[in-house]
Design an enzyme around this catalytic site. Structure first.
Site, PDB file in Angstrom:
ATOM      1  N   GLU A  22      -9.641  12.403   7.610  1.00 26.75           N
ATOM      2  CA  GLU A  22      -9.486  13.734   7.018  1.00 26.75           C
ATOM      3  C   GLU A  22     -10.788  14.530   7.063  1.00 26.75           C
ATOM      4  OE1 GLU A  22      -7.352  13.848   3.077  1.00 26.75           O
ATOM      5  OE2 GLU A  22      -7.330  11.701   3.434  1.00 26.75           O
ATOM      6  N   ASP A  70      -9.065   0.214   2.080  1.00 24.11           N
ATOM      7  CA  ASP A  70      -8.076  -0.148   3.093  1.00 24.11           C
ATOM      8  C   ASP A  70      -8.643   0.259   4.459  1.00 24.11           C
ATOM      9  OD1 ASP A  70      -5.787  -0.648   4.561  1.00 24.11           O
ATOM     10  OD2 ASP A  70      -4.802   1.218   3.975  1.00 24.11           O
ATOM     11  N   GLN A  82      -3.890   2.466  15.192  1.00 24.65           N
ATOM     12  CA  GLN A  82      -2.804   2.950  14.327  1.00 24.65           C
ATOM     13  C   GLN A  82      -1.917   3.981  15.027  1.00 24.65           C
ATOM     14  OE1 GLN A  82      -4.239   4.578  10.615  1.00 24.65           O
ATOM     15  NE2 GLN A  82      -2.197   5.034   9.822  1.00 24.65           N
ATOM     16  N   GLU A 133     -10.557   3.705   3.680  1.00 22.64           N
ATOM     17  CA  GLU A 133      -9.693   4.515   2.827  1.00 22.64           C
ATOM     18  C   GLU A 133     -10.043   4.227   1.378  1.00 22.64           C
ATOM     19  OE1 GLU A 133      -5.755   5.596   5.433  1.00 22.64           O
ATOM     20  OE2 GLU A 133      -5.559   3.867   4.118  1.00 22.64           O
ATOM     21  N   ASP A 147       0.851  -1.191   0.000  1.00 26.67           N
ATOM     22  CA  ASP A 147       0.000   0.000   0.000  1.00 26.67           C
ATOM     23  C   ASP A 147       0.886   1.239   0.000  1.00 26.67           C
ATOM     24  OD1 ASP A 147      -2.354   1.407  -0.041  1.00 26.67           O
ATOM     25  OD2 ASP A 147      -2.659   1.333   2.132  1.00 26.67           O
ATOM     26  N   LYS A 149      -4.324  -2.065  10.162  1.00 26.46           N
ATOM     27  CA  LYS A 149      -4.691  -2.181   8.746  1.00 26.46           C
ATOM     28  C   LYS A 149      -4.901  -3.631   8.324  1.00 26.46           C
ATOM     29  CE  LYS A 149      -3.490   2.162   7.370  1.00 26.46           C
ATOM     30  NZ  LYS A 149      -4.294   3.034   6.512  1.00 26.46           N
ATOM     31  N   HIS A 208      -3.678  13.818   0.721  1.00 27.17           N
ATOM     32  CA  HIS A 208      -3.925  12.938   1.879  1.00 27.17           C
ATOM     33  C   HIS A 208      -2.761  13.059   2.874  1.00 27.17           C
ATOM     34  CE1 HIS A 208      -5.024   9.457   4.273  1.00 27.17           C
ATOM     35  NE2 HIS A 208      -3.882   8.868   3.993  1.00 27.17           N
ATOM     36  N   ARG A 255      -8.017   3.848  13.456  1.00 28.95           N
ATOM     37  CA  ARG A 255      -7.125   4.989  13.686  1.00 28.95           C
ATOM     38  C   ARG A 255      -6.525   5.031  15.078  1.00 28.95           C
ATOM     39  NH1 ARG A 255      -5.904   5.811   8.570  1.00 28.95           N
ATOM     40  NH2 ARG A 255      -7.678   6.495   7.304  1.00 28.95           N
ATOM     41  N   GLU A 290      -9.231   3.875  -2.189  1.00 26.49           N
ATOM     42  CA  GLU A 290      -7.982   3.649  -2.913  1.00 26.49           C
ATOM     43  C   GLU A 290      -8.256   2.929  -4.226  1.00 26.49           C
ATOM     44  OE1 GLU A 290      -4.758   2.067  -0.679  1.00 26.49           O
ATOM     45  OE2 GLU A 290      -5.364   3.032   1.207  1.00 26.49           O
ATOM     46  N   THR A 332      -8.975  -5.838   4.048  1.00 26.92           N
ATOM     47  CA  THR A 332      -8.885  -4.925   2.897  1.00 26.92           C
ATOM     48  C   THR A 332      -9.862  -5.468   1.866  1.00 26.92           C
ATOM     49  OG1 THR A 332      -6.526  -4.583   3.339  1.00 26.92           O
ATOM     50  CG2 THR A 332      -7.337  -3.923   1.165  1.00 26.92           C
TER      51      THR A 332
END
Ligand code: MN
Length: 443
Positions: A390, A249, A256, A215, A143, A269, A150, A253, A217, A273
Site C-alpha cells: 500500500e 504476516d 501472491q 503486514e 487470517d 504467506k 487495506h 507479493r 496485524e 508469520t
C-alpha cells in the site's frame, strides 16, 4: 471484594514497572512463554511468564513456592506448563483470581503478600535473559481481512474502477493460514522462493521473491473453544477470546499475485508469520474497549448473526500500532529505526467478536490456542497504511527513509519492528512490546 487490577493508582515495587514509556506496568501483566538460559548448567527450559517492567516473572518458579497457595490446583498446574494453552482454557473466574494474585504479589502496598516477597524476587528474571517462544501451541491460524482501508487500497491497485468487492461489507473475509510456520519475535526470516509470473504469456520462473513485504496485524488467541457444530452467538463471542498479540504476516507479493486465483493466498504467506512474545489479556485491555467502527450511513447493517448490541457498543479496542524498519545501513550507523506507518485497531471494519461469530457460524469448532489475526491494520490516513504494498503502490512510489535510502519492498538485512500500545487519560498506559524479524537472503 473485587480488586480493580487496572486501577491506574496501583504501584509496583519493581522499579522498572514505572520507567517512562514502559509497556509493562502492573496494570498490564501479559502472559508469555520463554526459554530461560541457566548458565551453570547450560540447560534451557520453557516457563510460563508474566512481564513486569523490564523483568519476566516465572510462574513455574512461583508455583513451586507458597506464593500461589490458595489458588486451585488447575491454576497452579497451568503455571507449570510449557505453553499457555492450559492457562488460556481456565475459567474466567480462575483467570481473575490468578491475575489478582500476581497483581497483589507485585504491588507496593499489599502487606499481606509481603511474606512472599523473597519468593517473587527469586522468580524474576531480566527479560533480556529470556528467549521468547510462541506463547501457545497453535492448532489453527486464520487470517482475516478486517480493514476496509487495506481492502480498498489493495483493491485499487488491481481493480482501479472497482476496488472493493461487493461481499466486503457483508462477509468478514478470511483464509486459513499455516500454524506450523508461526515463529516467535526475533526469528530470522528467509527470503522465500516461489513461482513468479512470466512476462506476457511466457512461462513463470522459480526464483527468490522480489516483492517481500510485511503486514501489520493484531492476533487474538482463543481461550475457550466451541463445540463442533455449535456456533458462538455474537453476544458471547468476546468471552471466547483470551488476549491479543502483534502479528507480522510476511507476504511475497509477486508469488501472491500469480497464485491467488481462484483459492486465495497459499505459499506467498505460509513461509513465515511472526508473533510478539506477550499476550495482553482482555482483562488488561478492559479500559481500552471502545465502540465498534462506525459504518458510514450508506453502508448496510451487518446481518443479525454478526450484529450484537454489546459488541457494537464495546467490541472495539483502542490499540495504537506502529511499524518501523531498520536497514543494515541504519544499524551500522547506530541510527534509530524509521517509522513507516501508524494505525489503530479501532478502525477495523469488523470486531474480534464478529470474527469469532462468523468463523463459528457454520459450526466450525475453534480450539484453545487458535490464533485469529485481523489482517493488515490500515487506517483512513495515508500515513496509516500497514504494508509496503500500500505505502509504495506496489513498488511504483518507493518510500524514502530518513537516511536517503529508499524501499519498494524489503531488502535482505532489513529488520521490521511492530509495536502496539494503549493510552488514554484516566488509565495506565499499557503496551504489547515488540514483534520483530530480520530478512535473510534466499538460500
Ligand atoms: Mn495478512
Amino acid at each position: 471484594m473485587a480488586v480493580n487490577t487496572c486501577d491506574p493508582a496501583l504501584r509496583s515495587w519493581v522499579k522498572s514497572a514505572h520507567a517512562a514509556g514502559t509497556d509493562f506496568p502492573i496494570q498490564n501483566l501479559p502472559y508469555g512463554v520463554g526459554r530461560v538460559l541457566v548458565p551453570e548448567t547450560t540447560q534451557a527450559g520453557a516457563d510460563v511468564m508474566v512481564a513486569i517492567g523490564d523483568q519476566a516473572l516465572s510462574l513455574r518458579r512461583l508455583a513451586a513456592t507458597a506464593a500461589l497457595d490458595g489458588l486451585d490446583d488447575g491454576v497452579k498446574q497451568a503455571c507449570r506448563e510449557i505453553t499457555l494453552n492450559a492457562l488460556m482454557s481456565l475459567s474466567k473466574e480462575q483467570l481473575r483470581m490468578l491475575r489478582e494474585r500476581i497483581s497483589a504479589l507485585l504491588e507496593e502496598a499489599r502487606v499481606e503478600t509481603m511474606p512472599h516477597r523473597a519468593a517473587v524476587e527469586a522468580a524474576l528474571l531480566p527479560q533480556s535473559s529470556v528467549f521468547p517462544m510462541v506463547p501457545a501451541a497453535i492448532g489453527d491460524y486464520t487470517d482475516f481481512y478486517a480493514s476496509i482501508f487495506h481492502a480498498t487500497n489493495v483493491g485499487k491497485l488491481f481493480r482501479p474502477d472497482n476496488p472493493l468487492l461487493p461481499n466486503y461489507k457483508y462477509v468478514p473475509i478470511g483464509y486459513h493460514g499455516r500454524a506450523s510456520s508461526i515463529v516467535p519475535s526475533a526469528t530470522s526470516i528467509l527470503r522465500p522462493k516461489g513461482q513468479l509470473a512470466g512476462a506476457q504469456g511466457t512461462a513463470p520462473s522459480f526464483a527468490p521473491t522480489r516483492m517481500l513485504d510485511y503486514e501489520l496485524e493484531v492476533g487474538a488467541f482463543v481461550g475457550h473453544g466451541n463445540g463442533f457444530g455449535h456456533p458462538v452467538p455474537i453476544d458471547e463471542a468476546r468471552e471466547h477470546l483470551f488476549g491479543l498479540c502483534l502479528v507480522n504476516d510476511w507476504s511475497a507479493r509477486d508469488i501472491q499475485s500469480w497464485e491467488y486465483q481462484p483459492l486465495g493466498p497459499f505459499l506467498s504467506k505460509s513461509f513465515a508469520t511472526t508473533v510478539s512474545p506477550w499476550v495482553v489479556t482482555l482483562d488488561a485491555l478492559e479500559p481500552f474497549r471502545v465502540s465498534a467502527y462506525e459504518r458510514p450511513s450508506e453502508d448496510p447493517a451487518s446481518l443479525p448473526y454478526l450484529n450484537g448490541e454489546d459488541d457494537q457498543r464495546r467490541g472495539g479496542f483502542d490499540v495504537r500500532l506502529e511499524v518501523l524498519v531498520e536497514t543494515p545501513r541504519m544499524r551500522d550507523a547506530g541510527e534509530a529505526p524509521f517509522l513507516l506507518s501508524r494505525s489503530n485497531l479501532r478502525e477495523l471494519y469488523w470486531t474480534p467478536g464478529q470474527m469469532v461469530a462468523h468463523h463459528t457460524s457454520n459450526g466450525c469448532n475453534l480450539r484453545t490456542g487458535d490464533l485469529l489475526a485481523t489482517g493488515t491494520v490500515s487506517g483512513s490516513e495515508t500515513t496509516a497504511r500497514g504494508c509496503l504494498l500500500e505505502i509504495t503502490a506496489r513498488g511504483a512510489q518507493p518510500v524514502v527513509l530518513r537516511n536517503g535510502e529508499s524501499r519498494k519492498f524489503l531488502e535482505d538485512g532489513d529488520t521490521v519492528i511492530l509495536r502496539g500500545y494503549c493510552e488514554r487519560a484516566g488509565a495506565a498506559r499499557i503496551g504489547f512490546g515488540e514483534c520483530r524479524g530480520t530478512v535473510e537472503p534466499a538460500r
